[in-house]
Write a protein that holds these residues in place. Sequence first.
Motif, PDB file in Angstrom:
ATOM      1  N   CYS A   1      -1.145   4.912   6.537  1.00  0.00           N
ATOM      2  CA  CYS A   1      -0.157   4.030   6.258  1.00  0.00           C
ATOM      3  C   CYS A   1       1.207   4.602   6.945  1.00  0.00           C
ATOM      4  O   CYS A   1       1.750   3.427   7.477  1.00  0.00           O
TER       5      CYS A   1
ATOM      6  N   ALA B   1      -0.700   9.013  -5.087  1.00  0.00           N
ATOM      7  CA  ALA B   1      -0.659  10.475  -4.802  1.00  0.00           C
ATOM      8  C   ALA B   1       0.146  11.373  -5.546  1.00  0.00           C
ATOM      9  O   ALA B   1      -0.241  12.468  -5.839  1.00  0.00           O
TER      10      ALA B   1
ATOM     11  N   LEU C   1       0.835  -1.273  -0.032  1.00  0.00           N
ATOM     12  CA  LEU C   1       0.075   0.014   0.074  1.00  0.00           C
ATOM     13  C   LEU C   1       0.747   1.110  -0.038  1.00  0.00           C
ATOM     14  O   LEU C   1       0.674   2.156  -0.367  1.00  0.00           O
TER      15      LEU C   1
ATOM     16  N   LEU D   1       0.082   3.725  -2.894  1.00  0.00           N
ATOM     17  CA  LEU D   1      -0.675   5.002  -2.450  1.00  0.00           C
ATOM     18  C   LEU D   1       0.310   6.177  -3.031  1.00  0.00           C
ATOM     19  O   LEU D   1      -0.084   7.112  -3.444  1.00  0.00           O
TER      20      LEU D   1
ATOM     21  N   SER E   1      -5.058   8.729   2.755  1.00  0.00           N
ATOM     22  CA  SER E   1      -4.812   7.553   2.815  1.00  0.00           C
ATOM     23  C   SER E   1      -3.352   7.053   3.574  1.00  0.00           C
ATOM     24  O   SER E   1      -3.015   6.358   4.490  1.00  0.00           O
ATOM     25  N   LEU E   2      -2.713   7.865   2.625  1.00  0.00           N
ATOM     26  CA  LEU E   2      -0.928   7.518   2.916  1.00  0.00           C
ATOM     27  C   LEU E   2      -0.745   7.953   4.238  1.00  0.00           C
ATOM     28  O   LEU E   2       0.302   7.520   4.804  1.00  0.00           O
TER      29      LEU E   2
ATOM     30  N   SER F   1      -5.752   8.985  -2.024  1.00  0.00           N
ATOM     31  CA  SER F   1      -4.610   8.457  -1.718  1.00  0.00           C
ATOM     32  C   SER F   1      -3.734   9.185  -0.828  1.00  0.00           C
ATOM     33  O   SER F   1      -2.923   8.597   0.139  1.00  0.00           O
TER      34      SER F   1
END
Length: 272
Positions: free
Chosen positions: A73, A59, A51, A55, A69-70, A66
Amino acid sequence: MWLSASAGVLAFTGSVLGLLQPVAIYGRERDLLFNEALAQDVVNGLLVSPLLVILACLARRGSMSSWLSLVGCLGFTAYNYSIYAFSIHFGPLFLVWTAVLGLSVFALAGTLASVVPEVTHLVGRTATRLTGWVLIVTSALFTLLWLSEIVPDLLAGAPSTSASTLNVPTNPVHVLDLAFFLPAVFTSGVLLIRGHVWGHATAVGSLAFLGLTTLPILVTPVVSYLRASPAEWSIMMPIGALSIALWVVFIRQLRSTRQPRNHSTEPVPALD
């Protein structure tokens, strides 16, 4: 992008080596910590490390979902590799873990610096109050849960119960959660409810971070069972329910961040 992708590649390499040579890497750990490390390697190798790379690339192409969400992560990676670097015995993967920790921390700082100016159009969107309260309540509950162990041990003048079980000086989860991550998640929820730009920049990532942290917990009993160790199946129901709830709210919040048609889709400037 390059920091995130590099962290993902190194983390994947370390996780694969940990799963292939567990005794060489984790052989000096207590049985519970051994199983928890393997569970973490499963989640890192199968999900989080890929991921990070995916991502980061999306991005770079301008995907706001992305970017947001990054953040989660990278926070999850920094969190877990702090535990690897400080709580697992010095061994073959020490430099890998240290490198992933450094890369993920700097990538997280760079990602937040890049994404905050791009989320001003999200202020005032719907699907924020529920998310804010989920972040506040979840962080508060985990704080109370950790304090329910820490305070009695302190009052009794006894060593940390969970740290003794893991054979480490202090429980690294307690330290990281109470010092950094739970206050950050709580603050993200408060700012989101208030409509602050930083709340919109961090809410999706906070949900992703919380959701990802439930996965190794759910995998650990399976690893323990496969290794013929005592497995705490009792945690599956509450943690599983929490995980589902977090991912449902995550998807709901992520949908609310979709760019309107008239919003610029130019790629976010890369951090070279």
